[in-house]
Design a protein around this motif. Structure first.
Motif, PDB file in Angstrom:
ATOM      1  N   LYS A 124       0.834  -1.202   0.000  1.00  0.00           N
ATOM      2  CA  LYS A 124       0.000   0.000   0.000  1.00  0.00           C
ATOM      3  C   LYS A 124       0.868   1.252   0.000  1.00  0.00           C
ATOM      4  CE  LYS A 124      -3.582   2.434   2.647  1.00  0.00           C
ATOM      5  NZ  LYS A 124      -4.401   2.434   3.882  1.00  0.00           N
ATOM      6  N   GLU A 127       2.451   1.704  -3.476  1.00  0.00           N
ATOM      7  CA  GLU A 127       1.450   2.192  -4.419  1.00  0.00           C
ATOM      8  C   GLU A 127       1.185   3.674  -4.196  1.00  0.00           C
ATOM      9  OE1 GLU A 127      -3.237   1.340  -5.672  1.00  0.00           O
ATOM     10  OE2 GLU A 127      -2.248   0.133  -4.131  1.00  0.00           O
ATOM     11  N   LYS A 171      -2.558   8.184  -0.440  1.00  0.00           N
ATOM     12  CA  LYS A 171      -2.408   8.660  -1.817  1.00  0.00           C
ATOM     13  C   LYS A 171      -2.651  10.168  -1.860  1.00  0.00           C
ATOM     14  CE  LYS A 171      -3.835   4.408  -4.166  1.00  0.00           C
ATOM     15  NZ  LYS A 171      -4.842   3.800  -5.076  1.00  0.00           N
TER      16      LYS A 171
END
Length: 276
Positions: A124, A127, A171
């Motif tokens: 995670k 990413e 993100k």
């Protein structure tokens, strides 16, 4: 004029690279901003002779021995040597390892330099870091997919902040505020709760940009002029008001401090939004 402070030596010992201890030492140094320090590294400690050599270098000096040994015998020997040499010491891994073993009932692997497992949290983070790089400075269509969106003028640390937030597993996309250029329409269409504004003191920004201009050979001097900076900051403030987003002043803050403020702020806003 106050006398110069004596340098305190921080000896970092490890049976691996010593990076774990080094990170903590940096945090410790930050708590004593007026105290000069010298870091002395002793990586790859393997036996009692290595310990004796490190202790002999510090004996009789204003020093603190900071160590991360997973091997119990090394920890016990280090403790005895430090006490004999009358040196202050800090065992960073020993007590946590023992405590976790007692609570969990499990036995630690006791493997120097052991790496955390490549689990879902690791992937995670990777990413999220790739996401931050891909959608830096408003590039692409990442605003809708982002967990959070940073909005601020140039040199408010948007890019390194986005990457560090990625390391934390978030993100992050960022949108630059550029004088005379309209922000992307998607900025006004995404969930408002995930938008955070960034601002900075004008004079501090001028210093940062001046250094940047010099590094570019003196081109585009207007970029670092105060009157231009004031105009940009006012334009950013107007955009922040239009978005209705909270604003963090990054003046004097480290990337880590800003990142944790962003995360706490977003968590609090989302909790308030979903409160009954």
């Amino acid at each position: 004029m106050s006398p110069a402070r004596e340098i305190v030596e921080l000896h970092i010992l490890s049976d691996s690279t010593g990076e774990t201890a080094a990170r903590l030492v940096l945090a410790l140094e930050a708590q004593f901003p007026e105290q000069p320090f010298e870091e002395v590294r002793h990586p790859q400690i393997r036996n009692l002779d290595d310990l004796r050599l490190a202790v002999s270098r510090a004996k009789g000096r204003p020093a603190v021995m900071v160590y991360t040994f997973v091997d119990r015998e090394l920890r016990e020997s280090m403790r005895a040597l430090c006490r004999s040499a009358r040196l202050h010491y800090a065992d960073l891994l020993g007590h946590p390892i023992d405590s976790i073993a007692k609570v969990s009932g499990m036995t630690a692997k006791m493997k120097p330099g052991a790496r955390p497992p490549l689990n879902s949290a690791y992937f995670k983070r990777m990413e999220a870091i790739e996401f931050a790089v891909k959608f830096d400075d408003g590039v692409g269509s990442g605003l809708r997919a982002a967990d959070l969106v940073l909005v601020g003028v140039s040199r408010t640390s948007k890019t390194p902040l986005s990457i560090y937030l990625g390391y934390l597993g978030h993100k992050a996309a960022n949108v630059p505020v550029v004088k005379g250029i309209a922000p992307p329409p998607e900025l006004f269409e995404i969930e408002p709760l995930k938008v955070v504004g960034l601002t900075i003191d004008a004079e501090r920004l001028a210093e940062i940009r001046s250094a940047r201009v010099q590094g570019m050979g003196g081109k585009n001097r207007r970029y670092a002029e105060l009157h231009e900076i004031y105009d940009e900051l006012e334009e950013a403030a107007a955009l922040h008001r239009r978005l209705g987003c909270p604003v963090i002043d990054v003046t004097g803050l480290s990337i880590e401090e800003t990142a944790h403020r962003v995360v706490r702020l977003l968590d609090r806003r989302r909790q308030e939004a979903h409160a009954p």
